[in-house]
Design a protein around this motif. Sequence first.
Motif, PDB file in Angstrom:
ATOM      1  N   GLU A 112     -44.907  -0.335 -12.013  1.00 22.46           N
ATOM      2  CA  GLU A 112     -45.566  -1.643 -12.120  1.00 22.46           C
ATOM      3  C   GLU A 112     -44.879  -2.515 -13.170  1.00 22.46           C
ATOM      4  O   GLU A 112     -45.022  -3.730 -13.174  1.00 22.46           O
ATOM      5  CB  GLU A 112     -47.034  -1.464 -12.516  1.00 22.46           C
ATOM      6  CG  GLU A 112     -47.886  -0.957 -11.380  1.00 22.46           C
ATOM      7  CD  GLU A 112     -49.361  -0.964 -11.717  1.00 22.46           C
ATOM      8  OE1 GLU A 112     -50.161  -1.355 -10.862  1.00 22.46           O
ATOM      9  OE2 GLU A 112     -49.733  -0.562 -12.847  1.00 22.46           O
ATOM     10  N   LEU A 113     -44.161  -1.852 -14.089  1.00 21.23           N
ATOM     11  CA  LEU A 113     -43.473  -2.578 -15.154  1.00 21.23           C
ATOM     12  C   LEU A 113     -42.227  -1.779 -15.518  1.00 21.23           C
ATOM     13  O   LEU A 113     -42.324  -0.589 -15.835  1.00 21.23           O
ATOM     14  CB  LEU A 113     -44.391  -2.702 -16.372  1.00 21.23           C
ATOM     15  CG  LEU A 113     -43.889  -3.447 -17.600  1.00 21.23           C
ATOM     16  CD1 LEU A 113     -45.071  -3.849 -18.465  1.00 21.23           C
ATOM     17  CD2 LEU A 113     -42.897  -2.676 -18.441  1.00 21.23           C
ATOM     18  N   SER A 114     -41.074  -2.406 -15.457  1.00 19.55           N
ATOM     19  CA  SER A 114     -39.835  -1.724 -15.852  1.00 19.55           C
ATOM     20  C   SER A 114     -39.210  -2.516 -16.974  1.00 19.55           C
ATOM     21  O   SER A 114     -39.331  -3.744 -17.016  1.00 19.55           O
ATOM     22  CB  SER A 114     -38.884  -1.641 -14.664  1.00 19.55           C
ATOM     23  OG  SER A 114     -39.530  -0.943 -13.623  1.00 19.55           O
ATOM     24  N   THR A 115     -38.538  -1.799 -17.861  1.00 16.74           N
ATOM     25  CA  THR A 115     -38.042  -2.489 -19.054  1.00 16.74           C
ATOM     26  C   THR A 115     -36.641  -2.027 -19.421  1.00 16.74           C
ATOM     27  O   THR A 115     -36.309  -0.852 -19.252  1.00 16.74           O
ATOM     28  CB  THR A 115     -39.030  -2.288 -20.222  1.00 16.74           C
ATOM     29  OG1 THR A 115     -38.671  -3.169 -21.280  1.00 16.74           O
ATOM     30  CG2 THR A 115     -39.055  -0.859 -20.751  1.00 16.74           C
ATOM     31  N   GLN A 116     -35.816  -2.966 -19.898  1.00 14.89           N
ATOM     32  CA  GLN A 116     -34.452  -2.611 -20.298  1.00 14.89           C
ATOM     33  C   GLN A 116     -34.401  -2.283 -21.789  1.00 14.89           C
ATOM     34  O   GLN A 116     -35.075  -2.931 -22.596  1.00 14.89           O
ATOM     35  CB  GLN A 116     -33.497  -3.769 -20.019  1.00 14.89           C
ATOM     36  CG  GLN A 116     -33.284  -4.004 -18.540  1.00 14.89           C
ATOM     37  CD  GLN A 116     -32.170  -4.999 -18.248  1.00 14.89           C
ATOM     38  OE1 GLN A 116     -31.597  -5.614 -19.149  1.00 14.89           O
ATOM     39  NE2 GLN A 116     -31.863  -5.161 -16.968  1.00 14.89           N
ATOM     40  N   VAL A 117     -33.585  -1.301 -22.112  1.00 12.54           N
ATOM     41  CA  VAL A 117     -33.393  -0.939 -23.526  1.00 12.54           C
ATOM     42  C   VAL A 117     -31.903  -0.796 -23.820  1.00 12.54           C
ATOM     43  O   VAL A 117     -31.105  -0.619 -22.913  1.00 12.54           O
ATOM     44  CB  VAL A 117     -34.098   0.392 -23.893  1.00 12.54           C
ATOM     45  CG1 VAL A 117     -35.594   0.303 -23.679  1.00 12.54           C
ATOM     46  CG2 VAL A 117     -33.504   1.566 -23.121  1.00 12.54           C
ATOM     47  N   VAL A 118     -31.580  -0.873 -25.105  1.00 10.69           N
ATOM     48  CA  VAL A 118     -30.225  -0.535 -25.570  1.00 10.69           C
ATOM     49  C   VAL A 118     -30.353   0.603 -26.574  1.00 10.69           C
ATOM     50  O   VAL A 118     -31.436   0.817 -27.145  1.00 10.69           O
ATOM     51  CB  VAL A 118     -29.526  -1.745 -26.240  1.00 10.69           C
ATOM     52  CG1 VAL A 118     -29.264  -2.847 -25.231  1.00 10.69           C
ATOM     53  CG2 VAL A 118     -30.343  -2.283 -27.406  1.00 10.69           C
ATOM     54  N   ARG A 119     -29.249   1.316 -26.767  1.00 13.66           N
ATOM     55  CA  ARG A 119     -29.262   2.420 -27.710  1.00 13.66           C
ATOM     56  C   ARG A 119     -29.235   1.849 -29.134  1.00 13.66           C
ATOM     57  O   ARG A 119     -28.390   0.983 -29.425  1.00 13.66           O
ATOM     58  CB  ARG A 119     -28.034   3.299 -27.464  1.00 13.66           C
ATOM     59  CG  ARG A 119     -28.221   4.748 -27.787  1.00 13.66           C
ATOM     60  CD  ARG A 119     -27.265   5.592 -26.973  1.00 13.66           C
ATOM     61  NE  ARG A 119     -27.874   5.983 -25.706  1.00 13.66           N
ATOM     62  CZ  ARG A 119     -28.644   7.048 -25.531  1.00 13.66           C
ATOM     63  NH1 ARG A 119     -28.883   7.872 -26.548  1.00 13.66           N
ATOM     64  NH2 ARG A 119     -29.173   7.319 -24.363  1.00 13.66           N
ATOM     65  N   LYS A 120     -30.134   2.260 -29.973  1.00 15.86           N
ATOM     66  CA  LYS A 120     -30.142   1.764 -31.360  1.00 15.86           C
ATOM     67  C   LYS A 120     -28.896   2.254 -32.087  1.00 15.86           C
ATOM     68  O   LYS A 120     -28.435   3.369 -31.864  1.00 15.86           O
ATOM     69  CB  LYS A 120     -31.388   2.273 -32.096  1.00 15.86           C
ATOM     70  CG  LYS A 120     -32.658   1.544 -31.686  1.00 15.86           C
ATOM     71  CD  LYS A 120     -33.898   2.182 -32.265  1.00 15.86           C
ATOM     72  CE  LYS A 120     -33.864   2.280 -33.783  1.00 15.86           C
ATOM     73  NZ  LYS A 120     -35.088   2.914 -34.315  1.00 15.86           N
ATOM     74  N   THR A 121     -28.353   1.400 -32.956  1.00 15.92           N
ATOM     75  CA  THR A 121     -27.137   1.795 -33.671  1.00 15.92           C
ATOM     76  C   THR A 121     -27.462   2.459 -35.007  1.00 15.92           C
ATOM     77  O   THR A 121     -26.635   3.159 -35.574  1.00 15.92           O
ATOM     78  CB  THR A 121     -26.234   0.565 -33.938  1.00 15.92           C
ATOM     79  OG1 THR A 121     -27.047  -0.451 -34.526  1.00 15.92           O
ATOM     80  CG2 THR A 121     -25.639   0.042 -32.648  1.00 15.92           C
ATOM     81  N   SER A 122     -28.668   2.248 -35.515  1.00 11.72           N
ATOM     82  CA  SER A 122     -29.057   2.896 -36.778  1.00 11.72           C
ATOM     83  C   SER A 122     -30.583   2.987 -36.788  1.00 11.72           C
ATOM     84  O   SER A 122     -31.253   2.274 -36.038  1.00 11.72           O
ATOM     85  CB  SER A 122     -28.588   2.059 -37.972  1.00 11.72           C
ATOM     86  OG  SER A 122     -29.367   0.896 -38.050  1.00 11.72           O
ATOM     87  N   PRO A 123     -31.143   3.849 -37.649  1.00 12.37           N
ATOM     88  CA  PRO A 123     -32.604   3.974 -37.690  1.00 12.37           C
ATOM     89  C   PRO A 123     -33.294   2.637 -37.944  1.00 12.37           C
ATOM     90  O   PRO A 123     -34.402   2.399 -37.476  1.00 12.37           O
ATOM     91  CB  PRO A 123     -32.858   4.949 -38.846  1.00 12.37           C
ATOM     92  CG  PRO A 123     -31.572   5.699 -39.017  1.00 12.37           C
ATOM     93  CD  PRO A 123     -30.472   4.759 -38.599  1.00 12.37           C
TER      94      PRO A 123
END
Length: 472
Positions: free
Chosen positions: A267-278
């Motif tokens: 019902e809901l899809s979302t894009q993410v990126v890999r975090k580069t630091s905490p």
Amino acid sequence: MTVPEKEWIFARLARYGQEHLLRFWDELEPEQREALWEEIDRIDFALIERLYRGGMDDERVRQLAARATSPPFFRLGDPGNPIPPGEARRRGEEALRAGEVGAVLVAGGQGTRLGFDRPKGMYPIGPVSGHSLFQIHAEKVLATGRRYGRPVPLCLMTSPATHDATVTFFAQHGRFGLAEDQLHVFCQGTMPAVDAASGKVLLADRGHLALSPDGHGGMPAAISSSGLLGQLHRRGIRRLFYFQVDNPLVRVCDPEFIGYHLLARSELSTQVVRKTSPADRVGNVVQVDGRLHVIEYSDLPEEVAQRRNPDGSLAIWAGSIAVHVFDVDFLRRMATEAERLPFHLAHKKVAYVDEDGRRVEPDRPNAIKFERFIFDLMPAAANAIVVEVDRRTDFAPLKNASGHQEDTPETVRVQMVALHARWLEAAGVSVPPGVPVEISPLVALDADQLAANVPHDLRITGPTYLGPTLTR
Ligand code: UTP
């Protein structure tokens, strides 16, 4: 409109300790009183009081963070995905060809960090063309419709702070080629800012409250109450691709992304990126009890942010870039329940008039603003999925003014040029180092389309903008 007696309004406000809003009432002209009364009448002062007293909901976020794990995910273009990318792309293209997909662009924010005196969408970001964010986004929507043979409706959310300038800008530029019935502008609601120390609503001037847009989470309620959501549904639009105005790299209505959404029955899809630091300054997409949530970077406790997997990678790694696909039916359901979306409190600088009617421009945060966030819809969505995209190619948000370290006009342009230079190189056109290049979405939405459309005799020796007239 009839304005009630001052005494009546006073009594109503006094119940919530907000009677100071009438301090300058006696000096206002009748039409100014009417305007002020209209603003006051729209406010749910009991809600404001509850939100202010409730303060920041730190405990709930701490509990959520303690139980957070990383969600399962697809990666764009990865043959190892549980659904093959080719199959997803074909399914997404089918939906686009069937005319089932619309786009919603939220552009109601005040863009305070950028320090640009017009709506952020008007910022001339094009590294060679100087085209605005609005033009780039509108051309992507237009080009997607042309590519799949069905126009994609663009629903553009403004706020009272950005509405008039945005509407005029689109009109002055012939809606950037969008047909009249392809562009739908709707305006979001507002919330008053309160004095951080007392909870009293601030006056922007003697006859107006300090109102600001109610956050991108105001979208479901605004698109629904404008009648647009129902209209889209009647026209057969079943999914809405959601994006924000500040990222010119966003792949608008990407068929592969839409395909995963459809094939996973999400019902809901979302894009993410890999975090580069905490401490990466993106919201953290996490899973708790099988549901997706976003925890803002400022709310993620240090020890959770620092957690590592055995291979040394970050345990909480998925950074939200605020690109989503929503089922229209889900949004319709949420619009009626939108009142359940929580308000977040933010400490901000807000100009106001003091007791003597003098305007004060504070140099540090003096006020609390209340905003809803779109990602708070996530836990309510069935089968919500996460799709990882590459930060270099898909995410360059314009947030800050020149001179800051990140997310400035300069860093955004560098990423745009690098992406388009890569597309050109892949199409067999060499780009000398340091030469800025830019490709209009009307020429190509991706590297493959560019390879098919690039003029064979193209030689790049200086700054180059590939616009629609340059195509074969
Ligand atoms: P941001 O949270 O980055 O806010 O908005 P902003 O207003 O652009 O910038 P600052 O924080 O004042 O510097 C992310 C996206 O959400 C939209 C913005 O227009 C942008 O596309 N937005 C934000 C709204 O549409 N309405 C809002 O009330 C807030």
